[in-house]
Enzyme design. Structure first.
Site, PDB file in Angstrom:
ATOM      1  N   ILE A 118      10.983 -16.091  12.233  1.00 24.32           N
ATOM      2  CA  ILE A 118       9.756 -15.555  12.861  1.00 24.32           C
ATOM      3  C   ILE A 118       9.903 -14.093  13.309  1.00 24.32           C
ATOM      4  O   ILE A 118       8.936 -13.500  13.786  1.00 24.32           O
ATOM      5  CB  ILE A 118       9.290 -16.396  14.078  1.00 24.32           C
ATOM      6  CG1 ILE A 118      10.418 -16.661  15.054  1.00 24.32           C
ATOM      7  CG2 ILE A 118       8.617 -17.690  13.616  1.00 24.32           C
ATOM      8  CD1 ILE A 118       9.943 -17.146  16.410  1.00 24.32           C
ATOM      9  N   GLN A 122      24.781 -13.261  17.759  1.00 27.18           N
ATOM     10  CA  GLN A 122      24.193 -14.611  17.719  1.00 27.18           C
ATOM     11  C   GLN A 122      23.285 -14.816  18.923  1.00 27.18           C
ATOM     12  O   GLN A 122      23.692 -14.592  20.063  1.00 27.18           O
ATOM     13  CB  GLN A 122      25.297 -15.684  17.696  1.00 27.18           C
ATOM     14  CG  GLN A 122      24.739 -17.089  17.500  1.00 27.18           C
ATOM     15  CD  GLN A 122      25.820 -18.166  17.361  1.00 27.18           C
ATOM     16  OE1 GLN A 122      27.011 -17.893  17.497  1.00 27.18           O
ATOM     17  NE2 GLN A 122      25.392 -19.386  17.111  1.00 27.18           N
ATOM     18  N   HIS A 140      23.363 -20.869  11.772  1.00 32.88           N
ATOM     19  CA  HIS A 140      22.343 -20.604  10.749  1.00 32.88           C
ATOM     20  C   HIS A 140      22.795 -19.466   9.852  1.00 32.88           C
ATOM     21  O   HIS A 140      23.425 -18.509  10.297  1.00 32.88           O
ATOM     22  CB  HIS A 140      20.997 -20.259  11.400  1.00 32.88           C
ATOM     23  CG  HIS A 140      21.110 -19.228  12.472  1.00 32.88           C
ATOM     24  ND1 HIS A 140      21.531 -19.507  13.755  1.00 32.88           N
ATOM     25  CD2 HIS A 140      20.877 -17.896  12.449  1.00 32.88           C
ATOM     26  CE1 HIS A 140      21.550 -18.411  14.476  1.00 32.88           C
ATOM     27  NE2 HIS A 140      21.170 -17.414  13.703  1.00 32.88           N
TER      28      HIS A 140
HETATM   29  P1  AMP Z   1      20.894 -14.820  15.321  1.00 35.73           P
HETATM   30  O1  AMP Z   1      20.749 -13.478  15.991  1.00 35.73           O
HETATM   31  O2  AMP Z   1      21.781 -14.781  14.100  1.00 35.73           O
HETATM   32  O3  AMP Z   1      21.258 -15.915  16.289  1.00 35.73           O
HETATM   33  O4  AMP Z   1      19.474 -15.131  14.716  1.00 35.73           O
HETATM   34  C1  AMP Z   1      18.550 -15.978  15.302  1.00 35.73           C
HETATM   35  C2  AMP Z   1      17.343 -15.847  14.431  1.00 35.73           C
HETATM   36  O5  AMP Z   1      16.502 -16.952  14.703  1.00 35.73           O
HETATM   37  C3  AMP Z   1      16.551 -14.577  14.672  1.00 35.73           C
HETATM   38  O6  AMP Z   1      16.419 -13.860  13.448  1.00 35.73           O
HETATM   39  C4  AMP Z   1      15.208 -15.102  15.187  1.00 35.73           C
HETATM   40  O7  AMP Z   1      14.127 -14.339  14.749  1.00 35.73           O
HETATM   41  C5  AMP Z   1      15.175 -16.499  14.612  1.00 35.73           C
HETATM   42  N1  AMP Z   1      14.360 -17.455  15.335  1.00 35.73           N
HETATM   43  C6  AMP Z   1      14.391 -17.730  16.666  1.00 35.73           C
HETATM   44  N2  AMP Z   1      13.492 -18.687  16.981  1.00 35.73           N
HETATM   45  C7  AMP Z   1      12.911 -19.047  15.807  1.00 35.73           C
HETATM   46  C8  AMP Z   1      11.905 -19.997  15.456  1.00 35.73           C
HETATM   47  N3  AMP Z   1      11.309 -20.766  16.383  1.00 35.73           N
HETATM   48  N4  AMP Z   1      11.540 -20.091  14.166  1.00 35.73           N
HETATM   49  C9  AMP Z   1      12.111 -19.328  13.229  1.00 35.73           C
HETATM   50  N5  AMP Z   1      13.072 -18.403  13.487  1.00 35.73           N
HETATM   51  C10 AMP Z   1      13.463 -18.262  14.766  1.00 35.73           C
END
Ligand code: AMP
Ligand code: ZN
Length: 138
Positions: A31, A94, A100
């Site tokens: 998102i 993170q 992920h």
């Molecule tokens: P990280 O910084 O690697 O932990 O990335 C977390 C990612 O999750 C970020 O790119 C966010 O935009 C994404 N994210 C967080 N909440 C959601 C959600 N509800 N749906 C889809 N992506 C999300």
């Protein structure tokens, strides 16, 4: 474990644009995309970080990332190339503590990138660090 947004997505309790799922993994649109079409692949079994991740789940996550990268290139998403990216730990960026794999479509001039890095550090430095990591593989 407390509330986990990615577990909620897997359980269909939170909204998501799901692209793929199988017994072990799910993939959905990010998102806050770095580039249009940015996807996330997650293991269905909650693991906060790489240390908690079952190797088979890690393998499955990568395989799905590989398939998605191929699909992106022939989809309507503009993807001349793809980056796979994973942040493990706060200092690595993170933000969501359910492992992920980011699948990031790339196009010329999209502005996404990592910072610059030195070229040709001394071989003895590379060998020293290689030995240190090798020694921890078990
Ligand atoms: P990280 O910084 O690697 O932990 O990335 C977390 C990612 O999750 C970020 O790119 C966010 O935009 C994404 N994210 C967080 N909440 C959601 C959600 N509800 N749906 C889809 N992506 C999300
Ligand atoms: Zn979770």
């Amino acid at each position: 474990m407390g509330h986990c947004i990615f577990c909620s997505i897997i359980d269909r309790e939170a909204e998501a644009s799901i692209v793929y799922e199988d017994g072990r993994t799910a993939a959905f649109m990010d998102i806050r995309p770095f580039t249009p079409g940015h996807l996330l692949v997650v293991p269905k079994t909650h693991a906060a970080n790489l240390a908690e991740l079952a190797p088979a789940d890690g393998g499955a996550m990568f395989q799905v990332g590989q398939r998605l990268a191929e699909a992106l290139r022939s989809s309507e998403v503009a993807a001349e190339g793809v980056n796979l990216f994973l942040a493990d730990g706060v200092i690595a960026g993170q933000e969501v503590f359910h492992v992920h794999l980011h699948v990031i479509p790339r196009t010329a001039g999209d502005g996404f990138g990592l910072r610059g890095r030195p070229t040709n550090p001394p071989r003895e430095d590379l060998d020293y660090l290689a030995a240190s990591v090798r020694g921890r593989l078990g």
